[in-house]
Design an enzyme around this catalytic site. Structure first.
Site, PDB file in Angstrom:
ATOM      1  N   GLY A  60       0.784  -1.228   0.000  1.00  0.00           N
ATOM      2  CA  GLY A  60       0.000   0.000   0.000  1.00  0.00           C
ATOM      3  C   GLY A  60       0.815   1.275   0.000  1.00  0.00           C
ATOM      4  O   GLY A  60       0.245   2.369   0.115  1.00  0.00           O
ATOM      5  N   GLU A 120       4.692  -6.285   1.506  1.00  0.00           N
ATOM      6  CA  GLU A 120       4.196  -6.686   0.182  1.00  0.00           C
ATOM      7  C   GLU A 120       3.977  -5.490  -0.747  1.00  0.00           C
ATOM      8  O   GLU A 120       2.855  -5.219  -1.157  1.00  0.00           O
ATOM      9  CB  GLU A 120       2.854  -7.416   0.351  1.00  0.00           C
ATOM     10  CG  GLU A 120       2.888  -8.564   1.310  1.00  0.00           C
ATOM     11  CD  GLU A 120       1.506  -9.085   1.670  1.00  0.00           C
ATOM     12  OE1 GLU A 120       1.423 -10.276   2.016  1.00  0.00           O
ATOM     13  OE2 GLU A 120       0.520  -8.322   1.601  1.00  0.00           O
ATOM     14  N   PRO A 121       5.021  -4.770  -1.110  1.00  0.00           N
ATOM     15  CA  PRO A 121       4.817  -3.628  -2.007  1.00  0.00           C
ATOM     16  C   PRO A 121       4.522  -4.070  -3.439  1.00  0.00           C
ATOM     17  O   PRO A 121       5.107  -5.027  -3.931  1.00  0.00           O
ATOM     18  CB  PRO A 121       6.159  -2.890  -1.933  1.00  0.00           C
ATOM     19  CG  PRO A 121       7.160  -3.930  -1.561  1.00  0.00           C
ATOM     20  CD  PRO A 121       6.432  -4.959  -0.742  1.00  0.00           C
ATOM     21  N   GLY A 122       3.611  -3.372  -4.081  1.00  0.00           N
ATOM     22  CA  GLY A 122       3.308  -3.626  -5.489  1.00  0.00           C
ATOM     23  C   GLY A 122       3.495  -2.342  -6.266  1.00  0.00           C
ATOM     24  O   GLY A 122       4.475  -2.125  -6.970  1.00  0.00           O
ATOM     25  N   ARG A 123       2.521  -1.433  -6.079  1.00  0.00           N
ATOM     26  CA  ARG A 123       2.526  -0.138  -6.763  1.00  0.00           C
ATOM     27  C   ARG A 123       3.856   0.601  -6.613  1.00  0.00           C
ATOM     28  O   ARG A 123       4.336   1.192  -7.571  1.00  0.00           O
ATOM     29  CB  ARG A 123       1.399   0.712  -6.159  1.00  0.00           C
ATOM     30  CG  ARG A 123       1.214   2.073  -6.772  1.00  0.00           C
ATOM     31  CD  ARG A 123       0.345   2.952  -5.844  1.00  0.00           C
ATOM     32  NE  ARG A 123      -0.758   2.189  -5.294  1.00  0.00           N
ATOM     33  CZ  ARG A 123      -1.996   2.201  -5.759  1.00  0.00           C
ATOM     34  NH1 ARG A 123      -2.314   2.957  -6.770  1.00  0.00           N
ATOM     35  NH2 ARG A 123      -2.923   1.462  -5.193  1.00  0.00           N
ATOM     36  N   TYR A 176     -11.657   5.044  -9.698  1.00  0.00           N
ATOM     37  CA  TYR A 176     -11.304   5.681  -8.427  1.00  0.00           C
ATOM     38  C   TYR A 176     -11.181   7.190  -8.546  1.00  0.00           C
ATOM     39  O   TYR A 176     -10.668   7.827  -7.617  1.00  0.00           O
ATOM     40  CB  TYR A 176      -9.932   5.195  -7.931  1.00  0.00           C
ATOM     41  CG  TYR A 176      -9.700   3.724  -7.873  1.00  0.00           C
ATOM     42  CD1 TYR A 176     -10.528   2.882  -7.119  1.00  0.00           C
ATOM     43  CD2 TYR A 176      -8.616   3.150  -8.538  1.00  0.00           C
ATOM     44  CE1 TYR A 176     -10.268   1.531  -7.043  1.00  0.00           C
ATOM     45  CE2 TYR A 176      -8.352   1.794  -8.467  1.00  0.00           C
ATOM     46  CZ  TYR A 176      -9.179   0.992  -7.710  1.00  0.00           C
ATOM     47  OH  TYR A 176      -8.917  -0.342  -7.631  1.00  0.00           O
ATOM     48  N   CYS A 234     -17.079   4.310 -25.890  1.00  0.00           N
ATOM     49  CA  CYS A 234     -18.430   4.873 -25.957  1.00  0.00           C
ATOM     50  C   CYS A 234     -18.926   5.189 -24.557  1.00  0.00           C
ATOM     51  O   CYS A 234     -19.844   4.546 -24.046  1.00  0.00           O
ATOM     52  CB  CYS A 234     -19.365   3.890 -26.633  1.00  0.00           C
ATOM     53  SG  CYS A 234     -18.758   3.371 -28.228  1.00  0.00           S
ATOM     54  N   GLU A 235     -18.310   6.154 -23.939  1.00  0.00           N
ATOM     55  CA  GLU A 235     -18.584   6.430 -22.531  1.00  0.00           C
ATOM     56  C   GLU A 235     -18.002   7.802 -22.235  1.00  0.00           C
ATOM     57  O   GLU A 235     -16.825   8.037 -22.481  1.00  0.00           O
ATOM     58  CB  GLU A 235     -17.835   5.363 -21.721  1.00  0.00           C
ATOM     59  CG  GLU A 235     -18.166   5.229 -20.289  1.00  0.00           C
ATOM     60  CD  GLU A 235     -19.186   4.109 -20.050  1.00  0.00           C
ATOM     61  OE1 GLU A 235     -20.018   4.342 -19.167  1.00  0.00           O
ATOM     62  OE2 GLU A 235     -19.161   3.075 -20.730  1.00  0.00           O
TER      63      GLU A 235
HETATM   64  C1  LIG Z   1      -3.089  -4.934  -3.055  1.00  0.00           C
HETATM   65  C2  LIG Z   1      -2.326  -5.572  -1.966  1.00  0.00           C
HETATM   66  C3  LIG Z   1      -0.952  -5.371  -1.861  1.00  0.00           C
HETATM   67  C4  LIG Z   1      -0.192  -4.417  -2.754  1.00  0.00           C
HETATM   68  O1  LIG Z   1      -0.672  -3.135  -2.636  1.00  0.00           O
HETATM   69  P1  LIG Z   1       0.117  -1.906  -3.330  1.00  0.00           P
HETATM   70  O2  LIG Z   1      -0.767  -0.740  -3.081  1.00  0.00           O
HETATM   71  O3  LIG Z   1       0.249  -2.241  -4.767  1.00  0.00           O
HETATM   72  O4  LIG Z   1       1.452  -1.843  -2.657  1.00  0.00           O
HETATM   73  C5  LIG Z   1      -0.270  -6.049  -0.866  1.00  0.00           C
HETATM   74  N1  LIG Z   1      -0.914  -6.903  -0.036  1.00  0.00           N
HETATM   75  C6  LIG Z   1      -2.244  -7.121  -0.115  1.00  0.00           C
HETATM   76  C7  LIG Z   1      -2.876  -8.055   0.821  1.00  0.00           C
HETATM   77  C8  LIG Z   1      -2.987  -6.467  -1.071  1.00  0.00           C
HETATM   78  O5  LIG Z   1      -4.315  -6.676  -1.142  1.00  0.00           O
END
Ligand SMILES: *Cc1c(COP(=O)(O)O)cnc(C)c1O
Length: 465
Positions: free
Chosen positions: A272, A315-318, A363, A390-391
């Site tokens: 997150g 758990e970084p993604g973004r 969002y 089309c929106e």
């Molecule tokens: C979505 C999510 C992530 C990654 O979130 P980011 O905002 O991309 O860092 C990590 N853990 C869990 C459980 C998630 O649902």
């Protein structure tokens, strides 16, 4: 932050790329002789080779960010029980991306059979993989158990019982991480702390569900309680929110230690971590700041309670893939709309839209955009970049100042679209989903090829070629 779609202001031009890691551009983006380059490759070359719309991932930027999290966590937790970084595959997943992540010392967080199989295809072993989800299928659970994965994050009592039954049938002991809700919800700069949990995820600490699940896990011969998990939201820019959540989960871990004689080895604090999308966004805290803060909370708790420190996972993604990606579009039609006596808005249509980036519609997410193929001249004009669907909500960038000479055939680049772009793409209006290309050191290669109409028709049972 939410802006009304009809706001006249604010409109700023995209910040020029500056080689920094602060975003919104990936750090190898430069403007040379008027044209943007990413990973040493001119955008005009990318467009000639692959067409538009196109997702471009800057490999060096991605891997620098991934390694930075690993180093920051390993450094801050060196004198505690260590740390692990799981890349949240849902942000963007492919075999090539999973290989980078594994080479750089991260593990992979998956949440479906598709992500799981892709991780395996990249060479991940069970101990490199975590499995998430609030409604895992029996097949997903079996797969996880057969591959002896690092851990399964269990979301509810019902799921705990299901995993237990499947583990018993397979003669396995399942590594369980319990996802708990600590009453902390965050996103942006603010966070709220509430006792009441009205969301689908997790076992509430406050309502006693987390405790009940911990007892059941410890008591079962088929389950092993290996961790507690908390994920408090997305696009969070406040370090304090993580600290409050970590505290609550550490308190639960202490109760489990004291009353169930079980020292839970791992604490998973989720993802997150926020990024910068536009020039108006503040610079987010750096990985080192988060790592130090989390280590401080864990160290202090250990000193207070005398309980052995946990291994800490995140758990970084973004924050890894978001700023590493940009999207290239070709401009088609434009038109002006008079808003009042003094203001007008230029609508600039591109060849993609909500099918490749749903986040503005979903969002109200804000992005920015720049002319990528040339130095644009002409006075700045309040503009809205829209797609071809089309929106009327098909908006890529709500408000941006673009030069008045933007015209058909120009290439626009939207920074910070690496995360939750391709993975949320759709075939709305039967547009084919764009490809994903990696750039590095002056060369490019396909990570996910562009979809074709033939690919779409291949699923149509009544179609005859
Ligand atoms: C979505 C999510 C992530 C990654 O979130 P980011 O905002 O991309 O860092 C990590 N853990 C869990 C459980 C998630 O649902």
């Amino acid at each position: 932050m939410s802006h009304s779609h009809n706001d006249i202001q604010p409109a700023f031009p995209a910040p020029e790329p500056d080689g920094s890691m602060a975003g919104p551009w990936s750090h190898t983006v430069r403007r040379e002789n008027g044209e943007l380059r990413v990973g040493g490759v001119k955008v005009s070359q990318l467009v000639a080779a692959y067409g538009t719309p196109l997702y471009v991932i800057d490999e060096e930027d991605f891997r620098t960010r991934a390694r930075r999290w690993v180093v920051a966590m390993n450094t801050s937790f060196a004198d505690l029980a260590g740390a692990r970084v799981f890349y949240a595959c849902k942000a963007l997943m492919s075999v090539g991306i999973a290989r980078w992540v594994l080479e750089d010392g991260l593990a992979l967080d998956t949440c479906s059979e598709g992500e799981f199989v892709t991780a395996l295809a990249a060479g991940a072993k069970g101990h490199d993989i975590g499995l998430h989800g609030n409604n895992k299928s029996e097949r997903e659970i079996m797969m996880a158990l057969e591959h002896n994965i690092s851990h399964m994050v269990v979301d509810s009592m019902a799921e705990l019982r299901l995993v237990e039954r499947i583990a018993e049938n397979l003669g396995k002991r399942a590594n369980i991480v319990l996802r708990v809700t600590a009453g902390v919800h965050a996103g942006g700069h603010e966070f709220i702390s509430t006792a009441h949990e009205d969301q689908k995820f997790g076992l509430s600490i406050q309502a006693g569900q987390a405790w009940e699940a911990a007892q059941a896990t410890v008591a079962s011969p088929h389950l092993e309680l290996v961790g507690l998990h908390s994920h408090i939201g997305s696009q969070i820019l406040s370090v304090d929110a993580f600290s409050v959540a970590a505290q609550a989960v550490l308190d639960l871990r202490a109760c489990i230690h004291n009353e169930l004689a079980c020292t839970v080895p791992e604490l998973d604090l989720g993802g997150g971590y926020g990024i910068r999308y536009t020039g108006a966004d503040a610079t987010p805290p750096e990985p080192e700041a988060y790592a130090e803060l989390l280590a401080t909370v864990v160290r202090a708790h250990g000193e207070k309670t005398g309980i052995a420190h946990p291994l800490v996972s995140i758990e970084p993604g973004r924050s890894i893939v978001g700023p590493a990606g940009l999207t290239l579009y070709t401009v088609g039609t434009t038109k002006n709309v008079q808003l009042d006596d003094t203001h007008s808005r230029r609508y600039v249509s591109v060849d993609g839209g909500m099918s490749d980036n749903i986040r503005p519609a979903l969002y109200d997410a804000q992005y920015t955009v720049a002319v990528a193929n040339r130095e644009a001249r002409g006075e700045g004009t309040l503009s809205r970049v829209v797609g071809k669907h089309c929106e009327s909500g098909d908006i890529v960038v709500h408000n941006v100042e673009l030069p008045a000479d933007v015209t058909a055939g120009d290439i626009l680049a939207t920074p910070a679209t690496g995360a939750y772009g391709r993975v949320m793409a759709s075939n709305y209006n039967m547009l084919s989903r764009p490809g994903v290309v990696a750039v590095h050191d002056g060369s490019s290669r396909v990570l996910i090829r562009r979809e074709t109409v033939a690919d779409q028709l291949a699923l149509d049972a009544d179609y005859q070629a």
